[in-house]
Design a protein around this motif. Structure first.
Motif, PDB file in Angstrom:
ATOM      1  N   GLY A  94       3.711  27.467  68.492  1.00 57.26           N
ATOM      2  CA  GLY A  94       2.294  27.667  68.231  1.00 57.26           C
ATOM      3  C   GLY A  94       1.746  28.914  68.903  1.00 57.26           C
ATOM      4  N   SER A  95       0.443  29.131  68.730  1.00 54.83           N
ATOM      5  CA  SER A  95      -0.184  30.338  69.264  1.00 54.83           C
ATOM      6  C   SER A  95      -0.245  30.336  70.790  1.00 54.83           C
ATOM      7  CB  SER A  95      -1.581  30.510  68.682  1.00 54.83           C
ATOM      8  OG  SER A  95      -2.367  29.376  68.946  1.00 54.83           O
ATOM      9  N   LYS A  96      -0.401  29.148  71.389  1.00 47.47           N
ATOM     10  CA  LYS A  96      -0.382  29.089  72.859  1.00 47.47           C
ATOM     11  C   LYS A  96       0.993  29.469  73.387  1.00 47.47           C
ATOM     12  CE  LYS A  96      -3.937  25.679  73.856  1.00 47.47           C
ATOM     13  NZ  LYS A  96      -4.219  24.342  74.373  1.00 47.47           N
ATOM     14  N   GLY A  97       2.031  29.015  72.712  1.00 45.64           N
ATOM     15  CA  GLY A  97       3.392  29.358  73.110  1.00 45.64           C
ATOM     16  C   GLY A  97       3.656  30.844  73.013  1.00 45.64           C
ATOM     17  N   VAL A  98       3.122  31.486  71.963  1.00 51.48           N
ATOM     18  CA  VAL A  98       3.268  32.938  71.816  1.00 51.48           C
ATOM     19  C   VAL A  98       2.600  33.647  72.988  1.00 51.48           C
ATOM     20  CG1 VAL A  98       2.539  34.914  70.413  1.00 51.48           C
ATOM     21  CG2 VAL A  98       3.486  32.887  69.306  1.00 51.48           C
ATOM     22  N   LEU A  99       1.381  33.229  73.312  1.00 49.63           N
ATOM     23  CA  LEU A  99       0.646  33.850  74.414  1.00 49.63           C
ATOM     24  C   LEU A  99       1.350  33.634  75.752  1.00 49.63           C
ATOM     25  CD1 LEU A  99      -1.879  35.373  75.351  1.00 49.63           C
ATOM     26  CD2 LEU A  99      -3.009  33.173  75.571  1.00 49.63           C
ATOM     27  N   TRP A 100       1.748  32.382  76.020  1.00 45.09           N
ATOM     28  CA  TRP A 100       2.440  32.092  77.278  1.00 45.09           C
ATOM     29  C   TRP A 100       3.751  32.859  77.376  1.00 45.09           C
ATOM     30  CZ3 TRP A 100       1.878  26.033  77.216  1.00 45.09           C
ATOM     31  CH2 TRP A 100       0.541  25.697  77.426  1.00 45.09           C
ATOM     32  N   GLY A 101       4.500  32.908  76.275  1.00 46.12           N
ATOM     33  CA  GLY A 101       5.770  33.639  76.268  1.00 46.12           C
ATOM     34  C   GLY A 101       5.574  35.113  76.559  1.00 46.12           C
ATOM     35  N   MET A 102       4.529  35.710  75.969  1.00 38.27           N
ATOM     36  CA  MET A 102       4.266  37.127  76.208  1.00 38.27           C
ATOM     37  C   MET A 102       3.884  37.385  77.661  1.00 38.27           C
ATOM     38  SD  MET A 102       2.247  38.114  72.701  1.00 38.27           S
ATOM     39  CE  MET A 102       1.744  39.711  73.252  1.00 38.27           C
ATOM     40  N   VAL A 103       3.052  36.519  78.228  1.00 36.96           N
ATOM     41  CA  VAL A 103       2.611  36.703  79.615  1.00 36.96           C
ATOM     42  C   VAL A 103       3.790  36.573  80.574  1.00 36.96           C
ATOM     43  CG1 VAL A 103       1.228  35.658  81.459  1.00 36.96           C
ATOM     44  CG2 VAL A 103       0.216  36.044  79.214  1.00 36.96           C
ATOM     45  N   VAL A 104       4.592  35.525  80.405  1.00 36.28           N
ATOM     46  CA  VAL A 104       5.730  35.315  81.312  1.00 36.28           C
ATOM     47  C   VAL A 104       6.760  36.425  81.144  1.00 36.28           C
ATOM     48  CG1 VAL A 104       7.642  33.753  81.855  1.00 36.28           C
ATOM     49  CG2 VAL A 104       5.366  32.821  81.440  1.00 36.28           C
TER      50      VAL A 104
END
Length: 197
Positions: A84-94
């Motif tokens: 999902g979109s939260k996973g995309v955001l979290w993945g990019m940040v980490v």
């Protein structure tokens, strides 16, 4: 192009294939403009591989991170649920945090990492818009197209910036690369937005 390609019992989303092709295209363009040492190239490659691996891991596990009860309620669901979109955001940040930390730790030049990321992005952007069709607002009735072909505008912008990058002497080692790229790219994206949205 359909949403899914079936290869026997395996179903592969075409969007994933486009993203994979874009990643390969970005890597190949970066290798084409690389002029540094092979040792430095391997260090940057390892940064990219680690960054992509961390991104995929965090994206895939993000449903379980957001809702830990999923691990005991539906453990196999963790494998099948999309990030999902939260996973995309979290993945990019980490992934970005890991790249910054390792760049600092291994004493790699910041502008080399930034210029390498720009080269990968340009190559990936070009390949992505070769396959992805996006259209903007309606054009006049006398025009050949009914809607603005945003994908063609994006292809033109990426080709122009790629040619500019290729024309520069040792583009990866130059310290002024990110400044010029963001200026040119920002103006180009603003023009596309003004014309087509």
């Amino acid at each position: 192009m359909g949403d899914v390609i079936a290869i026997g019992p395996l179903l592969i989303r075409t969007s994933w294939m486009i993203w994979f092709a874009a990643g390969v295209g970005g890597y190949l363009f970066w290798r084409a403009v690389w002029t540094g040492s092979s040792e430095q190239r391997r260090a940057i490659e390892q940064l990219f591989i680690d960054g992509v691996s961390i991104y995929i891991l965090v994206w895939k596990l993000s449903p379980a991170i957001a809702d830990p009860s999923l691990l005991w309620r539906n453990p196999l669901g963790v494998l099948y649920l999309p990030g999902g979109s939260k996973g995309v955001l979290w993945g990019m940040v980490v992934s970005a945090a890991m790249i910054v930390f390792r760049t600092y730790r291994r004493n790699i030049s910041w502008h080399v990492v930034a210029n390498s990321s720009i080269a990968v992005y340009l190559g990936a952007h070009f390949i992505y818009y070769l396959f992805e069709r996006k259209y903007g607002k309606l054009m006049g009735h006398s025009s050949l197209f009914f809607r603005h072909p945003i994908h063609l505008y994006q292809l033109l912008l990426s080709v122009l910036v790629m040619l500019w990058l290729i024309g520069r002497r040792k583009p990866i080692e130059r310290g002024d690369g990110p400044y010029w790229f963001f200026a040119v790219w920002g103006v180009g994206q603003w023009l596309i937005w003004m014309i087509a949205r």
